[in-house]
Design a protein around this motif. Structure first.
Motif, mmCIF file in Angstrom:
data_model
loop_
_atom_site.group_PDB
_atom_site.id
_atom_site.type_symbol
_atom_site.label_atom_id
_atom_site.label_comp_id
_atom_site.label_asym_id
_atom_site.label_seq_id
_atom_site.Cartn_x
_atom_site.Cartn_y
_atom_site.Cartn_z
ATOM 1 N N ILE A 147 0.841 -1.199 0.000
ATOM 2 C CA ILE A 147 0.000 0.000 0.000
ATOM 3 C C ILE A 147 0.875 1.247 0.000
ATOM 4 O O ILE A 147 0.633 2.206 -0.749
ATOM 5 C CB ILE A 147 -0.935 -0.017 1.221
ATOM 6 N N LEU A 148 1.933 1.217 0.813
ATOM 7 C CA LEU A 148 2.836 2.367 0.873
ATOM 8 C C LEU A 148 3.558 2.566 -0.455
ATOM 9 O O LEU A 148 3.758 3.704 -0.898
ATOM 10 C CB LEU A 148 3.848 2.163 2.003
ATOM 11 N N ALA A 149 3.959 1.455 -1.109
ATOM 12 C CA ALA A 149 4.644 1.562 -2.398
ATOM 13 C C ALA A 149 3.715 2.177 -3.444
ATOM 14 O O ALA A 149 4.147 2.985 -4.279
ATOM 15 C CB ALA A 149 5.136 0.189 -2.847
ATOM 16 N N MET A 150 2.441 1.790 -3.416
ATOM 17 C CA MET A 150 1.482 2.347 -4.379
ATOM 18 C C MET A 150 1.272 3.835 -4.145
ATOM 19 O O MET A 150 1.294 4.641 -5.094
ATOM 20 C CB MET A 150 0.160 1.583 -4.261
ATOM 21 N N ARG A 151 1.093 4.248 -2.895
ATOM 22 C CA ARG A 151 0.895 5.660 -2.595
ATOM 23 C C ARG A 151 2.142 6.477 -2.922
ATOM 24 O O ARG A 151 2.049 7.590 -3.441
ATOM 25 C CB ARG A 151 0.522 5.837 -1.122
ATOM 26 N N PHE A 152 3.304 5.914 -2.641
ATOM 27 C CA PHE A 152 4.556 6.616 -2.939
ATOM 28 C C PHE A 152 4.705 6.839 -4.440
ATOM 29 O O PHE A 152 5.071 7.941 -4.887
ATOM 30 C CB PHE A 152 5.740 5.813 -2.397
ATOM 31 N N ALA A 153 4.427 5.819 -5.252
ATOM 32 C CA ALA A 153 4.546 5.950 -6.707
ATOM 33 C C ALA A 153 3.570 6.984 -7.244
ATOM 34 O O ALA A 153 3.915 7.798 -8.117
ATOM 35 C CB ALA A 153 4.326 4.597 -7.362
ATOM 36 N N ILE A 154 2.333 6.984 -6.728
ATOM 37 C CA ILE A 154 1.327 7.938 -7.215
ATOM 38 C C ILE A 154 1.716 9.364 -6.841
ATOM 39 O O ILE A 154 1.613 10.284 -7.656
ATOM 40 C CB ILE A 154 -0.053 7.553 -6.653
ATOM 41 N N GLU A 155 2.198 9.574 -5.614
ATOM 42 C CA GLU A 155 2.634 10.914 -5.228
ATOM 43 C C GLU A 155 3.824 11.361 -6.074
ATOM 44 O O GLU A 155 3.926 12.537 -6.454
ATOM 45 C CB GLU A 155 3.005 10.930 -3.744
ATOM 46 N N GLU A 156 4.734 10.447 -6.378
ATOM 47 C CA GLU A 156 5.898 10.769 -7.189
ATOM 48 C C GLU A 156 5.477 11.153 -8.603
ATOM 49 O O GLU A 156 6.018 12.103 -9.197
ATOM 50 C CB GLU A 156 6.845 9.569 -7.206
ATOM 51 N N ILE A 157 4.497 10.430 -9.160
ATOM 52 C CA ILE A 157 4.019 10.737 -10.518
ATOM 53 C C ILE A 157 3.276 12.059 -10.548
ATOM 54 O O ILE A 157 3.461 12.887 -11.465
ATOM 55 C CB ILE A 157 3.128 9.578 -11.014
ATOM 56 N N ASN A 158 2.439 12.308 -9.556
ATOM 57 C CA ASN A 158 1.673 13.560 -9.522
ATOM 58 C C ASN A 158 2.571 14.777 -9.360
ATOM 59 O O ASN A 158 2.221 15.882 -9.773
ATOM 60 C CB ASN A 158 0.641 13.513 -8.394
ATOM 61 N N SER A 159 3.734 14.585 -8.763
ATOM 62 C CA SER A 159 4.655 15.714 -8.585
ATOM 63 C C SER A 159 5.603 15.895 -9.760
ATOM 64 O O SER A 159 6.420 16.814 -9.760
ATOM 65 C CB SER A 159 5.463 15.523 -7.298
ATOM 66 N N ASN A 160 5.503 14.998 -10.765
ATOM 67 C CA ASN A 160 6.380 15.064 -11.945
ATOM 68 C C ASN A 160 5.663 15.834 -13.044
ATOM 69 O O ASN A 160 4.675 15.354 -13.612
ATOM 70 C CB ASN A 160 6.716 13.645 -12.413
ATOM 71 N N PRO A 161 6.127 17.034 -13.411
ATOM 72 C CA PRO A 161 5.433 17.840 -14.428
ATOM 73 C C PRO A 161 5.542 17.267 -15.836
ATOM 74 O O PRO A 161 4.784 17.669 -16.724
ATOM 75 C CB PRO A 161 6.117 19.196 -14.324
ATOM 76 N N HIS A 162 6.458 16.346 -16.053
ATOM 77 C CA HIS A 162 6.664 15.799 -17.389
ATOM 78 C C HIS A 162 5.865 14.531 -17.642
ATOM 79 O O HIS A 162 5.830 14.037 -18.772
ATOM 80 C CB HIS A 162 8.155 15.514 -17.610
ATOM 81 N N LEU A 163 5.260 13.996 -16.622
ATOM 82 C CA LEU A 163 4.484 12.769 -16.765
ATOM 83 C C LEU A 163 3.036 13.064 -16.367
ATOM 84 O O LEU A 163 2.769 13.521 -15.256
ATOM 85 C CB LEU A 163 5.065 11.658 -15.875
ATOM 86 N N LEU A 164 2.109 12.832 -17.304
ATOM 87 C CA LEU A 164 0.679 13.108 -17.108
ATOM 88 C C LEU A 164 0.431 14.555 -16.661
ATOM 89 O O LEU A 164 -0.130 14.805 -15.599
ATOM 90 C CB LEU A 164 0.082 12.144 -16.076
ATOM 91 N N PRO A 165 0.886 15.501 -17.468
ATOM 92 C CA PRO A 165 0.580 16.903 -17.122
ATOM 93 C C PRO A 165 -0.933 17.156 -17.199
ATOM 94 O O PRO A 165 -1.635 16.578 -18.024
ATOM 95 C CB PRO A 165 1.339 17.698 -18.184
ATOM 96 N N ASN A 166 -1.410 17.993 -16.331
ATOM 97 C CA ASN A 166 -2.837 18.344 -16.253
ATOM 98 C C ASN A 166 -3.724 17.154 -15.901
ATOM 99 O O ASN A 166 -4.939 17.200 -16.107
ATOM 100 C CB ASN A 166 -3.338 18.966 -17.577
ATOM 101 N N THR A 167 -3.123 16.069 -15.462
ATOM 102 C CA THR A 167 -3.891 14.887 -15.053
ATOM 103 C C THR A 167 -3.319 14.386 -13.745
ATOM 104 O O THR A 167 -2.097 14.265 -13.601
ATOM 105 C CB THR A 167 -3.814 13.777 -16.119
#
Length: 862
Positions: A81-101
């Motif tokens: 569960i922690l690994a999933m939340r960590f990956a999602i937070e990391e992706i959401n903070s990356n402006p180059h991956l899924l911008p505006n999403t």
């Protein structure tokens, strides 16, 4: 009942946590559904905890929370569960991956039974609080993919339903060939790499430590059966044998299973290495059964799906310390440990599970109504405060797969947006409506890269075979729970470099630095070879010394190697040493003795000849045929010199001359003796005078016997040299450590014909001399000739069996000795009496002595 289960849990050290009524009720009533908002949601099904009724008569589907239940917390699964939340937070903070999403998540605990797993799935897909089959609300649900695992049974159950809707499913458990069947699970993707080279890696480890006697605990399912088949094939090819095989039935939710019939055999097995294949949840019956039936100090070889901390709770202290674990190689995910250190109830108040943990381990006050902690907590408490055997801060292999699965979905969504796949117009913060099946082309075709730069290919047909890290479990003192990397296994490396391991870093269960031994039979040292024990496997054998002149310079050889003829085996039979070339040479004591005897007797014969020459006018010399006596003495002198051809390094010339000169000289000597005996018989045996007797005596016809016999011998020798002449040969077997250079007779038939011819001459001479032994004459030598021939024949009759019973240079010495002995018999018996009279009784060697003796006999009264 509650007291009984509490007692059993303490006795067996079963990791069942009987938490307080208030904290447990929160988890059960809420079914632990954790949500995080986002335009696109990834759903995860994780076995975070399990609820068991104390009263086994209660039906699972009728289960309501009360004081009659207990909860098993699975903290290893909580890391997913922690690994999933960590990956999602990391992706959401990356402006180059899924911008505006933004990515959201929904985490569900996997309950018992397929029915409630599907109920959870219906609820998640319908996007409502009602479990409506075959209904997906576009306004409520924006799920893009589902994560399942680690058990393949959960993934199979969920995948059967999701495949109807072509809904992407990513499973983070170990790779299973059954889940890769495209007809059944066309929408399922396995993140874990294949275990194609797991069995070669395990066998390579066995070979590295010279373990050829191992036990097997294998989970009793289709995957376990296939693994057992692969493992046995690989072990058979490399000479590793199984001491025992136990197929463990998959039994979930039951702590008491029937004992194995063969537990005594396993306990008494001499195998010190045991391979276990299966996950710790599925092999719960194994843990219970071997709790007190197997002693520790065994080397356990595990796969990474084992929860070693949980496994150790079932054993005595430090029972799993020193285990070797095969884990897929993975790069370290940066900042993940920091994320877990900062993961606490104050920062993530929506996570009920986290509040319960804080209440249990850090003595926080708990409010049942809100299912939250309030105060009286340990200051700055974090998950890192928990012991390693309760919660491991190092990222597990399954957590790494969860992390990669989230990135796989994110990259697929990103690629879909760039290619303008059918998405509805959306704004940031609002739900994104799309068809999940549209992700399949991007999940299949692209190699996705996570934040750490590692490539992940979800197409099972193109999955790369990754390296394995070999970990050593350090659990001394108990609770340390460290997995230390001690080696790697790389399938793509050259054969000699596939396995790399640092043995000095391994801590063994025995506490010793010595590598434990696990063999059915001790190794056969150099100089010995293995012999199979009838009725047992190939690894069980006896050791026997190598046969004569064979060696083995390695351990555990099946056959000894025969030394070449030019070499011989040393005493230990581990090396072939160069043989020494030898022959009957002059410096050898035996060679010196025979040489001195040859020269001495030859000189003595020459002296006798001189005596005869000086006294040639005396009666005794004249009476015994002067010419034949000279001929015999000269021949005997040469016969005594003949052995010199047998001494020294043989050559082609000496080999040819040895037998032929020997035969020729002895033919002359024996024919001379025969001529002497015939002369005596003619002179004294024929009583009536006549022309023939006078002619034979006057013409000296008996003397022609010598050239006739000699010509016959020359003829025989010519045939011998023409057909199969003697040649130089090597005898490498007669004397240990030596190669004897000898003269091979060539034709054995010719050699024995030569001896037979000489024997015939000797017998005829003996017969003629025997007939004339009592003839009246003062100097009659017939009796001496008869006795000399008797001795001569005795020497050569004795020579034949002794000659054939000896080998090498002793055979040569025997022939030389026979030549000297037979020649000495002729010289001594025939000429010694004559020399005695000539030298010591000269008065008897006169005509007056002869007349007086004759006259005395005539006047003697009758």
């Amino acid at each position: 009942m509650l007291f009984a289960w509490t007692f059993i849990s303490c006795f067996l050290q079963i990791p069942i946590i009987l938490c307080s009524y208030r904290s447990s009720e929160c988890l059960v009533k809420m079914n632990y559904r954790l949500k995080g908002k986002g335009n696109v949601v990834i759903v995860g099904f994780f076995p975070a905890f399990a609820v068991y009724p104390l009263n086994k008569t209660i039906d699972w589907w009728m289960l309501k929370f009360s004081k009659e239940v207990m909860i098993e917390f699975k903290l290893k699964s909580y890391q997913y569960i922690l690994a999933m939340r960590f990956a999602i937070e990391e992706i959401n903070s990356n402006p180059h991956l899924l911008p505006n999403t933004s990515l959201g998540f929904e985490i569900n605990n996997v309950p018992h039974g397929q029915r409630y797993t599907l109920v959870k799935l219906f609820s998640s897909l319908s996007g409502s609080n009602y479990d409506i089959p075959n209904y997906i609300s576009a306004s409520e649900s924006n799920s893009a993919a589902v994560l399942t695992g680690p058990s393949w049974t959960i993934s199979e159950c969920v995948g059967t339903l999701l495949d109807l809707y072509k809904f992407p499913q990513l499973t983070f458990g170990p790779f299973d060939s059954l889940l890769s069947e495209q007809r059944r699970f066309s929408s399922l993707y396995q993140v874990a790499p294949k275990d194609t080279f797991l069995t070669p890696g395990i066998v390579s480890l066995m070979l590295h430590f010279h373990w050829n006697w191992v036990g097997l605990f294998i989970i009793d399912d289709d995957k376990g059966a296939q693994t057992l088949s692969d493992l046995r094939n690989e072990m058979d090819k490399n000479g590793v044998c199984t001491a025992f095989v136990e197929m463990i039935p998959v039994i979930k939710g039951s702590f008491f299973t029937k004992s194995w019939k063969n537990h005594v055999q396993i306990l008494e097995s001499s195998s010190n290495v045991i391979i276990i294949y299966g996950d710790s949840d599925s092999l719960l019956s194994l843990i219970v059964n071997i709790k007190q039936k197997l002693l520790t100090w065994k080397v356990w070889v595990l796969i990474s799906q084992w929860d070693v901390s949980k496994f150790d709770d079932y054993f005595m202290v430090d029972s799993l310390h020193g285990a070797l674990i095969f884990s897929h190689h993975r790069e370290e995910i940066p900042n993940f440990t920091d994320f877990m250190q900062k993961y606490n109830p104050s920062k993530y108040p929506e996570d009920t599970y986290l509040h319960v943990l804080w209440h249990m381990y850090f003595n926080c006050s708990f409010v049942k109504k809100d299912c939250k902690i309030v105060h009286n907590c340990l200051p700055n408490a974090s998950l890192g405060f928990l012991p390693g055997n309760i919660f491991d801060m190092a990222m597990s292999e399954e957590s790494y797969n969860v992390y990669n699965a989230v990135y796989a979905v994110a990259h697929s969504l990103h690629e879909m947006i760039l290619n303008q796949v059918q998405f509805q117009t959306h704004e940031k913060g609002k739900k994104m409506v799309f068809f999940p099946w549209q992700l399949h082309p991007f999940l299949r075709e692209r190699q996705l890269i996570n934040q750490n730069g590692a490539n992940e290919d979800l197409d099972c047909t193109r999955k790369s075979h990754v390296e394995y890290d070999i970990l050593n479990f350090w659990n001394f003192p108990k609770g340390l729970g460290l997995n230390v990397k001690v080696g790697t296994f790389s399938p793509s490396a050259p054969k000699e470099q596939k396995l790399s391991i640092s043995s000095n870093m391994i801590q063994w269960a025995t506490g010793s630095t010595e590598i434990p031994q696990s063999v059915c039979s001790e190794s056969c040292h150099p100089g010995f070879r293995k012999t199979h024990q009838e009725g047992r496997v190939a690894c069980c054998f006896d050791c026997i010394p190598c046969p004569e002149n064979e060696i083995s310079n390695e351990t555990d050889v099946d056959q000894c190697v025969k030394c070449p003829e030019t070499h011989y085996a040393n005493i230990e039979k581990i090396h072939c040493l160069q043989k020494t070339v030898t022959f009957l040479y002059y410096d050898d004591p035996l060679g010196k003795t025979l040489c001195f005897m040859s020269l001495g007797f030859s000189s003595l014969t020459a002296a006798v000849l001189v005596v005869f020459l000086k006294n040639r006018d005396t009666p005794i010399v004249k009476a015994n045929n002067l010419a034949l006596s000279y001929t015999l003495l000269i021949t005997l002198m040469l016969c005594f010199l003949c052995p010199l051809l047998f001494i020294g390094r043989p050559s082609t010339a000496s080999c040819i001359l040895q037998q032929n000169i020997f035969g020729l000289l002895f033919t002359v000597a024996l024919s001379t003796v025969l001529a002497k005996t015939i002369t005596v018989v003619i002179a004294f045996k024929i009583t009536s005078p006549g022309r023939i007797r006078r002619w034979l005596l006057i013409s000296r016809a008996p003397n022609f016997i010598i050239p006739l016999c000699t010509l016959l011998q020359v003829f025989l020798s010519g045939i011998w040299l023409t057909t199969s002449p003697p040649f130089i040969d090597k005898d490498a077997h007669s004397e240990h450590g030596h190669i004897i250079i000898i003269c091979n007779k060539g034709s054995a038939v010719a050699f024995h014909c030569n001896l037979g011819y000489l024997g015939a001459l000797a017998l005829v001479s003996y017969f003629m001399a025997f007939l004339s032994r009592n003839l009246p004459d003062t100097f009659n030598e017939a009796k001496f000739l008869a006795f000399s021939m008797l001795v001569f024949c005795s020497v050569w009759v004795t020579f034949l069996p002794v000659y054939h019973s000896t080998k090498g240079k002793n055979m040569v010495a025997m022939e030389v000795f026979s030549i000297l002995a037979s020649s000495t018999s002729l010289l001594g018996i025939i000429f010694a009496p004559k020399c005695y009279l000539i030298l010591l009784r000269p008065e008897r060697n006169s005509l007056s002595y002869i007349r007086d003796k004759t006259y005395a006999k005539s006047i003697k009264p009758s």
